[in-house]
Motif scaffolding. Sequence first.
Motif, PDB file in Angstrom:
ATOM      1  N   MET A 215     -10.113 -17.716  -9.822  1.00 34.33           N
ATOM      2  CA  MET A 215      -8.867 -17.979  -9.508  1.00 34.33           C
ATOM      3  C   MET A 215      -8.817 -17.016  -8.936  1.00 34.33           C
ATOM      4  N   ILE A 216      -8.876 -15.682  -9.813  1.00 31.35           N
ATOM      5  CA  ILE A 216      -8.184 -14.663  -9.682  1.00 31.35           C
ATOM      6  C   ILE A 216      -8.986 -14.008  -8.283  1.00 31.35           C
ATOM      7  N   ARG A 217      -9.856 -13.737  -7.436  1.00 31.98           N
ATOM      8  CA  ARG A 217     -10.499 -13.932  -6.643  1.00 31.98           C
ATOM      9  C   ARG A 217      -9.639 -14.315  -6.009  1.00 31.98           C
ATOM     10  N   GLU A 218      -9.182 -15.418  -5.390  1.00 39.09           N
ATOM     11  CA  GLU A 218      -9.132 -16.687  -4.300  1.00 39.09           C
ATOM     12  C   GLU A 218      -7.343 -16.056  -4.277  1.00 39.09           C
ATOM     13  N   MET A 219      -6.861 -14.784  -4.676  1.00 36.29           N
ATOM     14  CA  MET A 219      -5.679 -13.834  -4.532  1.00 36.29           C
ATOM     15  C   MET A 219      -5.585 -13.334  -3.693  1.00 36.29           C
ATOM     16  N   PHE A 220      -7.295 -12.617  -3.269  1.00 37.11           N
ATOM     17  CA  PHE A 220      -6.749 -11.616  -2.302  1.00 37.11           C
ATOM     18  C   PHE A 220      -7.074 -12.059  -1.317  1.00 37.11           C
ATOM     19  N   PRO A 221      -7.471 -10.811  -0.217  1.00 35.38           N
ATOM     20  CA  PRO A 221      -6.177 -10.318   0.524  1.00 35.38           C
ATOM     21  C   PRO A 221      -4.941 -10.399  -0.174  1.00 35.38           C
ATOM     22  N   VAL A 222      -3.543  -9.706  -0.595  1.00 39.30           N
ATOM     23  CA  VAL A 222      -2.521  -9.819  -1.463  1.00 39.30           C
ATOM     24  C   VAL A 222      -1.826  -9.437   0.486  1.00 39.30           C
ATOM     25  N   LYS A 223      -1.387  -9.897   1.224  1.00 39.78           N
ATOM     26  CA  LYS A 223      -0.497  -9.296   2.689  1.00 39.78           C
ATOM     27  C   LYS A 223       1.039  -9.337   2.339  1.00 39.78           C
ATOM     28  N   SER A 224       1.468  -7.885   3.006  1.00 37.43           N
ATOM     29  CA  SER A 224       3.031  -7.804   2.548  1.00 37.43           C
ATOM     30  C   SER A 224       3.194  -7.882   4.284  1.00 37.43           C
ATOM     31  N   THR A 225       4.944  -8.289   4.707  1.00 39.94           N
ATOM     32  CA  THR A 225       4.870  -7.973   6.202  1.00 39.94           C
ATOM     33  C   THR A 225       5.716  -6.320   6.057  1.00 39.94           C
ATOM     34  N   LEU A 226       6.102  -5.757   5.048  1.00 38.97           N
ATOM     35  CA  LEU A 226       6.930  -4.800   4.619  1.00 38.97           C
ATOM     36  C   LEU A 226       5.681  -3.724   4.393  1.00 38.97           C
ATOM     37  N   ARG A 227       6.346  -2.471   4.688  1.00 41.24           N
ATOM     38  CA  ARG A 227       5.028  -1.404   4.825  1.00 41.24           C
ATOM     39  C   ARG A 227       5.734  -0.136   4.049  1.00 41.24           C
ATOM     40  N   PRO A 228       4.625   0.169   3.288  1.00 44.21           N
ATOM     41  CA  PRO A 228       5.121   1.556   2.108  1.00 44.21           C
ATOM     42  C   PRO A 228       5.779   3.091   3.726  1.00 44.21           C
ATOM     43  N   GLN A 229       7.127   3.296   2.753  1.00 44.80           N
ATOM     44  CA  GLN A 229       8.291   4.092   3.974  1.00 44.80           C
ATOM     45  C   GLN A 229       8.736   5.386   3.281  1.00 44.80           C
ATOM     46  N   LYS A 230       8.466   6.667   3.540  1.00 44.65           N
ATOM     47  CA  LYS A 230       9.330   7.220   2.186  1.00 44.65           C
ATOM     48  C   LYS A 230      10.959   7.480   2.925  1.00 44.65           C
ATOM     49  N   VAL A 231      11.758   6.520   1.849  1.00 40.26           N
ATOM     50  CA  VAL A 231      12.667   7.020   2.370  1.00 40.26           C
ATOM     51  C   VAL A 231      13.888   8.190   1.975  1.00 40.26           C
ATOM     52  N   MET A 232      14.676   8.498   3.039  1.00 39.75           N
ATOM     53  CA  MET A 232      16.095   9.248   2.744  1.00 39.75           C
ATOM     54  C   MET A 232      16.773   9.950   1.673  1.00 39.75           C
ATOM     55  N   VAL A 233      16.922   8.331   1.145  1.00 35.11           N
ATOM     56  CA  VAL A 233      18.079   8.387  -0.455  1.00 35.11           C
ATOM     57  C   VAL A 233      17.490   7.716  -1.334  1.00 35.11           C
ATOM     58  N   ARG A 234      16.995   8.394  -2.019  1.00 34.75           N
ATOM     59  CA  ARG A 234      16.152   8.045  -3.016  1.00 34.75           C
ATOM     60  C   ARG A 234      16.846   7.097  -4.370  1.00 34.75           C
ATOM     61  N   HIS A 235      18.178   6.578  -3.591  1.00 38.41           N
ATOM     62  CA  HIS A 235      18.436   5.522  -4.711  1.00 38.41           C
ATOM     63  C   HIS A 235      19.694   4.250  -4.181  1.00 38.41           C
ATOM     64  N   GLN A 236      19.130   3.288  -3.870  1.00 39.03           N
ATOM     65  CA  GLN A 236      19.787   2.959  -3.680  1.00 39.03           C
ATOM     66  C   GLN A 236      20.883   1.475  -4.360  1.00 39.03           C
ATOM     67  N   VAL A 237      21.917   1.477  -4.030  1.00 42.80           N
ATOM     68  CA  VAL A 237      22.693   0.199  -4.732  1.00 42.80           C
ATOM     69  C   VAL A 237      22.197  -1.074  -4.376  1.00 42.80           C
ATOM     70  N   ILE A 238      22.125  -1.826  -5.557  1.00 40.04           N
ATOM     71  CA  ILE A 238      22.187  -3.426  -4.648  1.00 40.04           C
ATOM     72  C   ILE A 238      23.710  -4.186  -5.891  1.00 40.04           C
ATOM     73  N   SER A 239      23.824  -5.497  -5.611  1.00 41.22           N
ATOM     74  CA  SER A 239      24.885  -5.623  -5.693  1.00 41.22           C
ATOM     75  C   SER A 239      24.534  -6.424  -7.428  1.00 41.22           C
ATOM     76  N   GLU A 240      25.836  -6.447  -7.568  1.00 39.39           N
ATOM     77  CA  GLU A 240      26.323  -7.065  -8.507  1.00 39.39           C
ATOM     78  C   GLU A 240      25.366  -8.733  -8.973  1.00 39.39           C
ATOM     79  N   ALA A 241      25.508  -9.230  -8.587  1.00 39.88           N
ATOM     80  CA  ALA A 241      24.734 -10.982  -8.301  1.00 39.88           C
ATOM     81  C   ALA A 241      23.569 -10.533  -8.452  1.00 39.88           C
ATOM     82  N   ALA A 242      22.679  -9.162  -7.358  1.00 40.59           N
ATOM     83  CA  ALA A 242      21.379  -9.419  -7.117  1.00 40.59           C
ATOM     84  C   ALA A 242      21.341  -9.170  -8.561  1.00 40.59           C
ATOM     85  N   ALA A 243      22.058  -7.606  -9.047  1.00 43.69           N
ATOM     86  CA  ALA A 243      21.309  -7.105 -10.338  1.00 43.69           C
ATOM     87  C   ALA A 243      21.095  -8.175 -11.357  1.00 43.69           C
ATOM     88  N   SER A 244      22.247  -8.975 -11.522  1.00 45.29           N
ATOM     89  CA  SER A 244      22.427  -9.812 -12.628  1.00 45.29           C
ATOM     90  C   SER A 244      20.744 -10.669 -12.955  1.00 45.29           C
TER      91      SER A 244
END
Length: 230
Positions: free
Chosen positions: A117-146
């Motif tokens: 079952m563990i082997r069946e979990m791979f590969p794990v794929k993402s449509t996002l990509r690793p990225q170094k961002v200029m703003v190191r702290h991003q505020v999220i909404s209060e609803a999301a934070a909750s």
Amino acid sequence: MKGIPLNFKAINPALTCILLLSTASASVSSRPITADDTEEFSAKINIAARDVMESRASGNKPQVIFSKTGGSVPLADLISEDTEENAEYIAEKTRNDQIVESFKTGQITSEQYKEQMIREMFPVKSTLRPQKVMVRHQVISEAAASTISIPVAVIGSDEYSLSWFKANLGEIRRLNAFVLVTEVKTIQDYSMIQGYASDVKMQPSTADGFLRGLGISYYPVLITPQGAFQ
């Protein structure tokens, strides 16, 4: 059997035409397209998409979905990425069901069951990509934070993610953060990441929906109720 709903907006126009052609035969031309027609077509396309994936993997020539004067159209040219993902889901579910059935019937032990079952979990794929961002702290909404009950770090198996993970491991440990590895090809790669911090709770799992729900389009990142940090 009810098929997985298809996103027809993502399907090539030629494939949409097949829906019209398949429901416009002599037997149904005098009545409107029904939900049963659409469901039957959806099921057939899911099966066809699975066949395309298997053909591509084995190197076989893909089947032709329909012919016309002057040539034919290979199914591989008509199936969109979204449809192939549906087929991939079906194939994965079938494999998982087979593993569960083997365990239930005593063909494999509990340890073998867990390993498979563990082997069946791979590969794990993402449509996002690793990225170094200029703003190191991003505020999220209060609803999301909750919705964030514990800090979560999201990384991949890429060089930048691993470098970031090692550099911030002390803070991840201090916060007792849970780590999601959202992009990793093999269980060997995942085991290597685990080896950097065997005491940290970790799970290979796509985090695309989780991150997008917070308005974040990148990783690596550490998520807390106070925001997203890199």
